[in-house]
Design a protein around this motif. Structure first.
Motif, short mmCIF file in Angstrom:
data_model
loop_
_atom_site.label_atom_id
_atom_site.label_comp_id
_atom_site.label_asym_id
_atom_site.label_seq_id
_atom_site.Cartn_x
_atom_site.Cartn_y
_atom_site.Cartn_z
N SER A 88 -3.69 11.01 6.01
CA SER A 88 -2.56 10.01 6.65
C SER A 88 -1.95 9.14 5.60
CB SER A 88 -3.12 9.27 7.67
OG SER A 88 -4.08 8.13 6.90
N LEU A 89 -0.82 8.75 5.80
CA LEU A 89 0.08 7.79 4.90
C LEU A 89 -0.46 6.64 5.07
CD1 LEU A 89 3.57 8.80 6.33
CD2 LEU A 89 2.38 9.46 4.29
N ARG A 90 -1.18 6.04 6.04
CA ARG A 90 -2.13 4.90 5.64
C ARG A 90 -3.16 4.94 4.53
NH1 ARG A 90 -4.41 2.62 11.42
NH2 ARG A 90 -5.49 1.47 9.90
N THR A 91 -3.60 6.07 4.37
CA THR A 91 -4.57 6.36 3.33
C THR A 91 -3.66 6.88 1.88
OG1 THR A 91 -6.18 7.35 4.68
CG2 THR A 91 -6.48 8.00 2.37
N VAL A 92 -3.05 7.64 1.88
CA VAL A 92 -2.37 7.99 0.52
C VAL A 92 -1.28 6.86 0.12
CG1 VAL A 92 -2.58 10.33 0.78
CG2 VAL A 92 -0.47 9.43 1.64
N LEU A 93 -0.69 6.15 1.15
CA LEU A 93 0.14 5.07 0.72
C LEU A 93 -0.53 3.73 0.59
CD1 LEU A 93 3.34 6.36 2.40
CD2 LEU A 93 2.69 6.97 0.04
N SER A 94 -1.65 3.72 0.57
CA SER A 94 -2.36 2.48 0.83
C SER A 94 -2.01 1.44 -0.12
CB SER A 94 -3.68 2.49 0.79
OG SER A 94 -4.38 3.05 -0.30
N GLY A 95 -1.71 1.80 -1.56
CA GLY A 95 -1.28 0.77 -2.76
C GLY A 95 0.02 0.53 -2.12
N ARG A 96 1.06 1.39 -1.68
CA ARG A 96 2.31 0.84 -1.50
C ARG A 96 2.32 -0.10 -0.43
NH1 ARG A 96 6.71 4.62 -3.10
NH2 ARG A 96 5.74 6.33 -4.47
N LEU A 97 1.74 0.12 0.66
CA LEU A 97 1.68 -0.64 1.77
C LEU A 97 1.15 -2.11 1.72
CD1 LEU A 97 0.58 1.94 4.45
CD2 LEU A 97 2.84 0.69 4.43
N THR A 98 -0.05 -2.11 0.55
CA THR A 98 -0.38 -3.55 0.34
C THR A 98 0.42 -4.30 -0.66
OG1 THR A 98 -1.65 -2.64 -1.59
CG2 THR A 98 -2.95 -2.78 0.60
N GLY A 99 1.39 -3.37 -1.46
CA GLY A 99 2.35 -4.05 -2.38
C GLY A 99 1.69 -4.51 -3.71
N TYR A 100 0.59 -3.91 -3.96
CA TYR A 100 -0.18 -4.29 -5.10
C TYR A 100 0.33 -3.90 -6.37
CZ TYR A 100 -3.68 -3.64 -8.94
OH TYR A 100 -4.38 -4.07 -9.81
N ASN A 101 0.30 -4.80 -7.40
CA ASN A 101 1.02 -4.76 -8.73
C ASN A 101 -0.18 -5.10 -9.63
OD1 ASN A 101 2.35 -6.11 -10.91
ND2 ASN A 101 4.01 -4.71 -10.06
N PHE A 102 0.01 -4.58 -10.84
CA PHE A 102 -1.46 -4.67 -11.85
C PHE A 102 -1.23 -6.26 -12.11
CE2 PHE A 102 -2.82 -4.99 -16.31
CZ PHE A 102 -4.08 -4.80 -16.05
N ILE A 103 0.02 -6.77 -12.28
CA ILE A 103 0.45 -8.13 -12.92
C ILE A 103 -0.13 -9.32 -11.83
CG2 ILE A 103 1.77 -9.59 -14.11
CD1 ILE A 103 0.95 -7.02 -15.87
N THR A 104 0.63 -8.93 -10.67
CA THR A 104 0.51 -10.11 -9.54
C THR A 104 -0.45 -9.61 -8.63
OG1 THR A 104 2.53 -8.66 -8.35
CG2 THR A 104 3.10 -10.40 -10.10
N GLY A 105 -1.03 -8.70 -8.75
CA GLY A 105 -1.82 -8.48 -7.48
C GLY A 105 -1.33 -7.98 -6.23
N THR A 106 -1.74 -8.91 -5.11
CA THR A 106 -0.97 -8.64 -3.73
C THR A 106 -0.58 -9.97 -3.54
OG1 THR A 106 -3.20 -9.62 -2.84
CG2 THR A 106 -2.76 -7.04 -2.97
N ALA A 107 -0.11 -10.62 -4.40
CA ALA A 107 0.65 -12.10 -4.53
C ALA A 107 1.74 -12.04 -3.89
CB ALA A 107 0.32 -13.15 -5.67
N LEU A 108 2.55 -11.00 -3.93
CA LEU A 108 4.19 -10.95 -3.42
C LEU A 108 3.89 -10.35 -2.02
CD1 LEU A 108 5.88 -9.95 -6.61
CD2 LEU A 108 5.44 -12.29 -5.58
N GLY A 109 3.14 -10.14 -1.37
CA GLY A 109 2.79 -9.47 -0.13
C GLY A 109 2.92 -7.96 -0.05
N GLY A 110 2.94 -7.47 1.39
CA GLY A 110 2.91 -6.06 1.32
C GLY A 110 4.19 -5.39 1.58
N HIS A 111 4.34 -4.57 1.63
CA HIS A 111 5.58 -3.46 1.52
C HIS A 111 5.60 -2.93 2.94
CE1 HIS A 111 5.67 -3.23 -3.29
NE2 HIS A 111 5.85 -4.55 -2.71
#
Length: 443
Positions: A88-111
């Motif tokens: 499912s897309l909730r699985t394979v796109l989990s990193g996109r949906l969380t908005g994770y970035n190596f530098i900022t983590g999830t501080a900028l919020g989801g996508h």
């Protein structure tokens, strides 16, 4: 002094091990950080929103809300998914949906992720399947954008059935048949055999076959559902879907050639669709001159194909030999805003047969519609198609296939319909295509 040296050595070994461990962790963090953040059960997993191409909300990670319409929820279940759907897309796109970035983590919020999918067309496809198991998919063969993708059986994610583990109607419900299923293709495979014959048999233009309802191969027989007629050329043989004619071609072409052309079609490979790997097809080479080789050229022996790969193959024929891999993602934005959060992905493609061979196949598939299936049921749409009725044995009804495309630059759509144990391909699967194609071009 010796004790001091030994302690120093031990300390340096421990320090080196610690440094190696930290380095290993950092490498894994860079590689897998988005997967860790988006893993089921983490505090960040439930974030981001998935929309269809028209802005219909399919899933909101923060609230847990799915689409408002129950048919839309059921028709998009396998794409949106939950903890039980690995593709499912909730699985394979989990990193996109969380908005994770190596530098900022999830501080900028989801996508927020917007799909190419039309939810209303998906709902219509599920209704057309009418409770039967199978697959319906439609995509733009020039850019890969998926307009419709339904896998059945399904259920309403807000109201999961209590008997899902015991009711046979839900067998394989967690499998997205479009990506992960493989099935005997039946007579749709004759397109592969035809391509091989076009390019390998010098006498194809003078080929004729007279169908008596059966073809004797040694002590065995390849049968047709009825007598197709005398002196059929290759165009008539394909339009009538004559098993005897195609078994004859398969015996002349040989197993190596059929396998090669199935591979060229992309039907033996796994394709990556936005992080989802499709199932690979298979072809078992049979001995020269055997009944089984004859049946393999008909698509009835042990040939297996994946519906997603079949859709790409149909698109490749329509697109003059360039098969575009399906794409589900239209855009990714910062949650609650139109600000882009990622660069648009480029389309992925691969070459199948030559442009000349694909043009010939296109003309023959168009003839199938005008001479056999009936152009009237498609209105003015220039549909090119091939049906398939794939026998599965054990007293079960055959799988029904109908695959093809619209040969029109204004509506460059390819489609595949497969109904498990549905019966006759042109009637059952073709009937679903008849209902959906006018809706697809109206969007």
């Amino acid at each position: 002094m010796k004790r001091l040296k030994r302690r120093t050595a031990i300390t340096m070994i421990l320090a080196a091990a610690l440094a190696a461990g930290v380095l290993y962790f950092c490498v894994q963090l860079i590689r897998n950080g988005s997967d860790w953040v988006g893993f089921f059960g983490t505090a960040f997993y439930e974030s981001g929103t998935i929309y269809d191409s028209k802005g219909t909300q399919l899933y909101n990670g923060e609230t847990g809300d799915y689409a408002a319409d129950s048919t839309v929820r059921r028709s998009t279940l396998h794409l949106v998914g939950n903890r039980s759907f690995g593709t499912s897309l909730r699985t394979v796109l989990s990193g996109r949906l969380t908005g994770y970035n190596f530098i900022t983590g999830t501080a900028l919020g989801g996508h927020d992720v917007t799909l190419t999918l039309d939810a209303s067309l998906n709902a219509a496809a599920l209704n057309a399947l009418n409770g039967r198991k199978g697959v319906v998919a439609i995509y733009d063969y020039t850019n890969g954008d998926v307009k419709c993708l339904v896998s059945s059986p399904t259920f309403d994610p807000l109201y999961p059935p209590e008997d899902i583990e015991t009711n046979k109607n839900y067998d394989g419900v967690y499998l997205n048949r479009f990506f992960s299923g493989t099935y005997p293709p039946g007579s749709v495979f004759k397109i592969v055999t035809t391509a091989a014959a076009i390019e390998k048999l010098r006498n194809l233009e003078s080929f004729t076959y007279s169908c008596t309802g059966s073809l004797q191969i040694g002590d065995d027989v390849v049968t047709c559902p009825y007598v197709h007629g005398s002196n059929m050329d290759i165009n008539q043989s394909l339009a009538c879907s004559c098993n005897g004619a195609y078994a004859t071609l398969a015996l002349e072409l040989g197993a190596d050639t059929l396998e090669d052309y199935m591979k060229q079609a992309g039907l033996l490979e796994s394709h990556n669709v936005n992080g989802i790997n499709t199932a690979s097809g298979s072809f078992e080479k049979q001995p020269a001159g055997s009944l089984y080789l004859g049946w393999s050229g008909v698509g009835q022996d042990r040939d297996l194909v994946n519906p997603c790969s079949m859709l790409s193959f149909m698109g490749g024929i329509a697109n003059r030999g360039v098969a575009v891999v399906p794409n589900l993602l239209a855009k990714e934005t910062i949650a609650g805003s139109p600000i882009p959060a990622a660069l648009p992905g480029g389309k992925e493609s691969y070459n199948i047969y030559s442009a000349e061979t694909c043009q010939r196949l296109k003309e023959m598939m168009r003839n199938n519609v005008t001479s056999q299936y009936g152009q009237a049921q498609f209105g003015e749409l220039p549909v090119c198609a091939k049906s398939g009725t794939a026998e599965v044995g054990n007293g079960n009804q055959p799988h029904a296939w109908f695959a093809g495309f619209i040969d029109d630059a204004a509506h460059p759509l390819a489609f595949v319909v497969m109904v498990e144990n549905g019966g006759f391909g042109a009637d059952v699967a073709g009937g679903i295509a008849v209902k959906l194609l006018p809706l697809a071009v109206a969007e």
